[in-house]
Design a protein around this motif. Structure first.
Motif, PDB file in Angstrom:
ATOM      1  N   LEU A 200       0.832  -1.208   0.000  1.00 29.18           N
ATOM      2  CA  LEU A 200       0.000   0.000   0.000  1.00 29.18           C
ATOM      3  C   LEU A 200       0.868   1.260   0.000  1.00 29.18           C
ATOM      4  N   ALA A 201       1.971   1.230   0.731  1.00 26.52           N
ATOM      5  CA  ALA A 201       2.882   2.381   0.736  1.00 26.52           C
ATOM      6  C   ALA A 201       3.458   2.632  -0.653  1.00 26.52           C
ATOM      7  N   LEU A 202       3.716   1.553  -1.393  1.00 28.86           N
ATOM      8  CA  LEU A 202       4.275   1.684  -2.739  1.00 28.86           C
ATOM      9  C   LEU A 202       3.208   2.025  -3.777  1.00 28.86           C
ATOM     10  N   ALA A 203       1.996   1.527  -3.589  1.00 23.17           N
ATOM     11  CA  ALA A 203       0.965   1.610  -4.626  1.00 23.17           C
ATOM     12  C   ALA A 203       0.065   2.833  -4.535  1.00 23.17           C
ATOM     13  N   VAL A 204      -0.063   3.408  -3.351  1.00 28.29           N
ATOM     14  CA  VAL A 204      -1.025   4.494  -3.159  1.00 28.29           C
ATOM     15  C   VAL A 204      -0.280   5.812  -2.969  1.00 28.29           C
ATOM     16  N   ASP A 205      -0.455   6.719  -3.917  1.00 28.11           N
ATOM     17  CA  ASP A 205       0.169   8.039  -3.803  1.00 28.11           C
ATOM     18  C   ASP A 205      -0.491   8.827  -2.683  1.00 28.11           C
ATOM     19  N   GLY A 206       0.315   9.371  -1.797  1.00 30.03           N
ATOM     20  CA  GLY A 206      -0.218  10.188  -0.711  1.00 30.03           C
ATOM     21  C   GLY A 206      -1.240   9.457   0.123  1.00 30.03           C
ATOM     22  N   ALA A 207      -0.957   8.194   0.438  1.00 29.84           N
ATOM     23  CA  ALA A 207      -1.921   7.347   1.127  1.00 29.84           C
ATOM     24  C   ALA A 207      -2.302   7.873   2.505  1.00 29.84           C
ATOM     25  N   GLY A 208      -1.410   8.565   3.153  1.00 30.85           N
ATOM     26  CA  GLY A 208      -1.702   9.021   4.501  1.00 30.85           C
ATOM     27  C   GLY A 208      -1.575   7.874   5.486  1.00 30.85           C
ATOM     28  N   PRO A 209      -2.123   8.067   6.679  1.00 30.25           N
ATOM     29  CA  PRO A 209      -1.973   7.032   7.704  1.00 30.25           C
ATOM     30  C   PRO A 209      -2.766   5.773   7.342  1.00 30.25           C
ATOM     31  N   GLU A 210      -2.165   4.653   7.662  1.00 28.44           N
ATOM     32  CA  GLU A 210      -2.825   3.369   7.415  1.00 28.44           C
ATOM     33  C   GLU A 210      -3.915   3.163   8.456  1.00 28.44           C
TER      34      GLU A 210
END
Length: 180
Positions: free
Chosen positions: A20-30
């Protein structure tokens, strides 16, 4: 009738978080994982990944942080880049610890950083078929992974991966020896 896109499956919670850290731009907090009947659902930035309880348990039993067998979500180039990123963080924390020895949280961050860097490179190594000497070209599926391979193809040779894993392990061993 529109067909639903299947939710990707990770082998472990650690792999899901990295994916998710690699795939989602600007994911924010998990978000915390949500328990389901057979798997956790891990969400970040509108994306989600399933982590079957059985594969997490199997990985823990085998001491495999990211899971058993090669990843279906993260390609070897991404694993290589992740390993380097974890190593940079571990080195920065290691240098900070040398200025503030005795901080148990920082000590644990250094240990975890070197272990995670080592384990990420171990994931890239899993893509090399038995009897072969390098990660096959078709294993690279992402732009980042392909770019990593193009920039440094020698980094995906078995001998080089083994050497770099040993280097991260040596840094971990040295840190523990100097600070225990």
């Amino acid at each position: 009738m529109e067909q639903a896109v299947p939710i990707p499956h990770a082998r472990t919670l650690a792999e899901a978080r990295l994916y998710l850290a690699l795939a989602v731009d600007g994911a924010g907090p998990e978000e915390p994982p949500v328990e389901g009947p057979e798997a956790w659902t891990v969400r970040s930035g509108g994306a989600e990944v399933l982590v079957p309880y059985a594969s997490e348990a199997e990985a823990r039993d085998e001491g495999e942080r990211f899971g058993i067998g090669p990843s279906e979500l993260i390609d070897p180039g991404q694993w290589r880049l992740a390993g380097a990123g974890y190593a940079r963080l571990a080195l920065a924390d290691d240098l900070e610890y040398s200025e503030e020895p005795g901080d148990e949280r920082l000590f644990q961050r250094v240990v975890s950083g070197w272990e995670t860097a080592r384990d990420a490179l171990g994931e890239a190594l899993k893509f090399i078929p038995p009897g072969e000497d390098e990660v096959p070209a078709e294993a690279f599926r992402t732009a980042a992974g392909l770019a990593a391979r193009e920039a440094e193809p020698d980094c995906f040779l078995r001998d080089r991966l083994v050497e770099d894993i040993a280097f991260y392990q040596q840094n971990l061993d040295d840190f523990r020896h100097l600070n225990s």
